[in-house]
Every structure is written in C-alpha cells, then in structure tokens.
Design a protein around this motif. Sequence first.
Motif, PDB file in Angstrom:
ATOM      1  N   ASP A 148      -9.939   1.883 -14.490  1.00 51.52           N
ATOM      2  CA  ASP A 148      -9.964   2.900 -13.340  1.00 51.52           C
ATOM      3  C   ASP A 148      -9.217   2.797 -12.249  1.00 51.52           C
ATOM      4  OD1 ASP A 148     -11.034   4.852 -15.369  1.00 51.52           O
ATOM      5  OD2 ASP A 148     -12.862   4.344 -14.533  1.00 51.52           O
ATOM      6  N   HIS A 149      -9.484   1.237 -11.642  1.00 50.81           N
ATOM      7  CA  HIS A 149      -9.084   1.141 -10.274  1.00 50.81           C
ATOM      8  C   HIS A 149      -7.919   0.275 -10.295  1.00 50.81           C
ATOM      9  CE1 HIS A 149     -12.873   1.739  -7.741  1.00 50.81           C
ATOM     10  NE2 HIS A 149     -13.144   1.987  -8.919  1.00 50.81           N
ATOM     11  N   ILE A 150      -6.836   0.692  -9.390  1.00 53.58           N
ATOM     12  CA  ILE A 150      -5.401   0.011  -9.291  1.00 53.58           C
ATOM     13  C   ILE A 150      -5.576  -0.537  -7.719  1.00 53.58           C
ATOM     14  CG2 ILE A 150      -2.998   0.501  -8.977  1.00 53.58           C
ATOM     15  CD1 ILE A 150      -3.168   2.150 -11.369  1.00 53.58           C
ATOM     16  N   VAL A 151      -5.037  -1.657  -7.618  1.00 54.82           N
ATOM     17  CA  VAL A 151      -4.553  -2.102  -6.159  1.00 54.82           C
ATOM     18  C   VAL A 151      -3.231  -2.313  -5.998  1.00 54.82           C
ATOM     19  CG1 VAL A 151      -5.161  -3.844  -4.551  1.00 54.82           C
ATOM     20  CG2 VAL A 151      -7.126  -3.365  -6.015  1.00 54.82           C
ATOM     21  N   ILE A 152      -2.677  -1.757  -5.224  1.00 54.79           N
ATOM     22  CA  ILE A 152      -1.126  -1.810  -4.940  1.00 54.79           C
ATOM     23  C   ILE A 152      -1.096  -2.800  -3.990  1.00 54.79           C
ATOM     24  CG2 ILE A 152       1.199  -0.911  -4.399  1.00 54.79           C
ATOM     25  CD1 ILE A 152      -0.018   1.867  -5.610  1.00 54.79           C
ATOM     26  N   THR A 153      -0.467  -4.004  -4.052  1.00 59.06           N
ATOM     27  CA  THR A 153      -0.580  -4.949  -2.980  1.00 59.06           C
ATOM     28  C   THR A 153       0.712  -5.627  -2.786  1.00 59.06           C
ATOM     29  OG1 THR A 153      -1.775  -6.999  -2.157  1.00 59.06           O
ATOM     30  CG2 THR A 153      -1.533  -6.905  -4.525  1.00 59.06           C
ATOM     31  N   GLY A 154       0.852  -6.710  -2.023  1.00 56.37           N
ATOM     32  CA  GLY A 154       2.247  -7.329  -1.995  1.00 56.37           C
ATOM     33  C   GLY A 154       2.322  -8.712  -1.495  1.00 56.37           C
ATOM     34  N   GLY A 155       3.269  -9.217  -0.739  1.00 57.96           N
ATOM     35  CA  GLY A 155       4.369  -8.483  -0.219  1.00 57.96           C
ATOM     36  C   GLY A 155       3.892  -7.192   0.576  1.00 57.96           C
ATOM     37  N   GLU A 156       4.645  -6.196   1.026  1.00 57.46           N
ATOM     38  CA  GLU A 156       4.365  -5.061   1.836  1.00 57.46           C
ATOM     39  C   GLU A 156       4.666  -3.960   1.265  1.00 57.46           C
ATOM     40  OE1 GLU A 156       2.277  -4.311   4.081  1.00 57.46           O
ATOM     41  OE2 GLU A 156       3.110  -2.529   3.704  1.00 57.46           O
ATOM     42  N   PRO A 157       3.754  -2.965   0.432  1.00 51.84           N
ATOM     43  CA  PRO A 157       3.912  -1.939  -0.193  1.00 51.84           C
ATOM     44  C   PRO A 157       4.769  -0.933   0.547  1.00 51.84           C
ATOM     45  CG  PRO A 157       1.819  -2.643  -0.829  1.00 51.84           C
ATOM     46  CD  PRO A 157       2.432  -3.401   0.260  1.00 51.84           C
ATOM     47  N   PHE A 158       4.216  -0.662   1.901  1.00 52.69           N
ATOM     48  CA  PHE A 158       5.013   0.481   2.501  1.00 52.69           C
ATOM     49  C   PHE A 158       6.310   0.264   3.154  1.00 52.69           C
ATOM     50  CE2 PHE A 158       0.601   1.578   2.807  1.00 52.69           C
ATOM     51  CZ  PHE A 158       0.573   2.857   2.692  1.00 52.69           C
ATOM     52  N   LEU A 159       6.883  -0.867   2.644  1.00 47.85           N
ATOM     53  CA  LEU A 159       8.427  -0.952   2.731  1.00 47.85           C
ATOM     54  C   LEU A 159       9.280   0.032   1.896  1.00 47.85           C
ATOM     55  CD1 LEU A 159       9.212  -5.033   2.699  1.00 47.85           C
ATOM     56  CD2 LEU A 159       8.527  -3.294   4.792  1.00 47.85           C
ATOM     57  N   TYR A 160       8.640   0.459   0.967  1.00 51.12           N
ATOM     58  CA  TYR A 160       9.157   1.454   0.077  1.00 51.12           C
ATOM     59  C   TYR A 160       9.086   2.851   0.048  1.00 51.12           C
ATOM     60  CZ  TYR A 160      10.164  -3.505  -1.410  1.00 51.12           C
ATOM     61  OH  TYR A 160      10.289  -4.785  -1.519  1.00 51.12           O
ATOM     62  N   THR A 161       9.915   3.373   0.037  1.00 48.90           N
ATOM     63  CA  THR A 161       9.919   4.853   0.278  1.00 48.90           C
ATOM     64  C   THR A 161       9.530   5.633  -1.224  1.00 48.90           C
ATOM     65  OG1 THR A 161      12.234   5.319  -0.148  1.00 48.90           O
ATOM     66  CG2 THR A 161      11.691   5.307   2.119  1.00 48.90           C
ATOM     67  N   ASP A 162       9.594   4.706  -2.014  1.00 49.48           N
ATOM     68  CA  ASP A 162       8.941   5.520  -3.345  1.00 49.48           C
ATOM     69  C   ASP A 162       7.522   5.218  -3.632  1.00 49.48           C
ATOM     70  OD1 ASP A 162      11.031   6.672  -4.938  1.00 49.48           O
ATOM     71  OD2 ASP A 162      12.120   4.720  -5.517  1.00 49.48           O
ATOM     72  N   LEU A 163       6.813   4.603  -2.668  1.00 47.09           N
ATOM     73  CA  LEU A 163       5.476   4.194  -2.932  1.00 47.09           C
ATOM     74  C   LEU A 163       4.572   5.466  -3.233  1.00 47.09           C
ATOM     75  CD1 LEU A 163       3.071   2.229  -2.818  1.00 47.09           C
ATOM     76  CD2 LEU A 163       3.039   2.613  -0.327  1.00 47.09           C
ATOM     77  N   PRO A 164       4.942   6.479  -2.229  1.00 46.82           N
ATOM     78  CA  PRO A 164       4.152   7.781  -2.613  1.00 46.82           C
ATOM     79  C   PRO A 164       4.454   8.373  -4.025  1.00 46.82           C
ATOM     80  CG  PRO A 164       5.252   7.954  -0.396  1.00 46.82           C
ATOM     81  CD  PRO A 164       5.766   6.885  -1.192  1.00 46.82           C
ATOM     82  N   HIS A 165       5.465   8.140  -4.644  1.00 43.41           N
ATOM     83  CA  HIS A 165       5.876   8.673  -5.835  1.00 43.41           C
ATOM     84  C   HIS A 165       5.048   7.841  -6.950  1.00 43.41           C
ATOM     85  CE1 HIS A 165       7.967  11.147  -8.658  1.00 43.41           C
ATOM     86  NE2 HIS A 165       8.423   9.979  -9.413  1.00 43.41           N
TER      87      HIS A 165
END
Length: 229
Positions: free
Chosen positions: A73-90
Amino acid sequence: MTNSEEFSIPISEIFYSIQGEGILVGVPSIFIRVSYCNLRCKWCDTPYTSWQPESRRMTFEQIRETVDSFHCDHIVITGGEPFLYTDLPHLCQILEDHHITIETNATRYLRANADLISMSPKLSSSTPPGRWHDRHERTRLQVENIRRFLQYHNCQVKFVVDTPDDAEEIRSLIRTTPIPAEKVLLMPQARRPDEIRQRENWLIDLCKRDGYRYSPRLHIELWGNERGR
Ligand code: SF4
C-alpha cells in the motif's frame, strides 16, 4: 498522454523494502527512485542519481505493473530530486490508490497529491568543493518553497546532520522559516553503520536539548549503502 506513452521521468530503480527514515520508519514500502538532482551533496548516498546519474525511461503502464507486482500500500517517490519533473503530479495521480510519500530536497515546488512530503533541506555542511560549489550553495535552500510545502501539504522535515556545528544553522532555519518543531527530525549523515555510531550520541543529546525527534537510518544499519534494499 496515455499510459502506454513514454513517461518523462527518468527512473533509476524501483524496489520493495522498508522505510528506513522518518515518521514511517519500518513500514514496508515500494521505492520509485527517479534519477538526476539539481544539487550535489558531498556525501550524497545515491551518487548514481546525482554525481553519475543513470536512468531508463519507463512508461506509465510499466511503472504501474511493477508497483502492482509488490502488493504493497505504501509508495515512496524518491531520488535524485522528484520535483524536477512536471509529470510528478501525474505520476501521483496514477498511483493515488496508495499512500504516497515524496522525498525532496525542497528546492523546487509543484502541487502534487501526496500523503506525506518528506523534505530534507540541505545545510552548508553538504556543499562540495570544486566546480559544483557555487551552484550547490546558491540552490540548496529555497525557503519560500519550504513554506509552500508546509502550507499546502502534510510534511516532515528531515535534516541530515554531519557535525555539531550544524545545530545553529538548523535552529536559525527553523526560527526564520518558521518550521514547527514537531515536524523536525534529525538524522546522522552516514553511508555506513560506523558513521552512524560516530554521530548518534551527540545527535540524540541535541534532540533532547532542542526537542526534535531523532530519526534512525534503519536501511544503513541493516544493509549499509547497498542498492535496492
Ligand atoms: S539532494 Fe539528495 S540526491 Fe541530491 S545530491 Fe543531495 S543527497 Fe544526493
């Protein structure tokens, strides 16, 4: 864009482990690690996303299929830097039936639908010598973005602490931003268990003195800096 079209976030790795840091420590989680970062911390523990970035492109469908295969059930979006990408909200939208944590250095802001924003603003002790020095130093603290995250999202703020000298900088940032003390966690800068041992005692004393929460780095205790664990 459809699920079968090329996804614009470069993926370094997707793996299933347990969260090693922060308020959700110990929770089984799927880690989606994006590649590339706008900073170059001198002690970066994922140099394959920053100093020597590597990546592959994955479609939405492939990401979703990989995530589904772990039944978690749990997802961690990590990096690097995830907020570099405008597709992150999608990406968050596609995975919205999960609890989503996004780990970020908080230098970029986008409105993304996540359950927890895990900020890790970088202190001056992270700044490397050499050609990245000035750019890192100029970029590493974007206080307005920290404020936006705090205003619009459920947040935790994790500081990677290298030496006792970092304490004053943390106090100053918390006071001036401001960051609520109950959202603050301090964790030792470490890529090996012995580096945790070198720092944990004085860091726990600092947490007791200033009322911050101490965060372990469980994955480093268990597996060192081994990838995909
Ligand atoms: S912000 Fe994170 S990924 Fe980027 S260089 Fe620093 S530690 Fe590495």
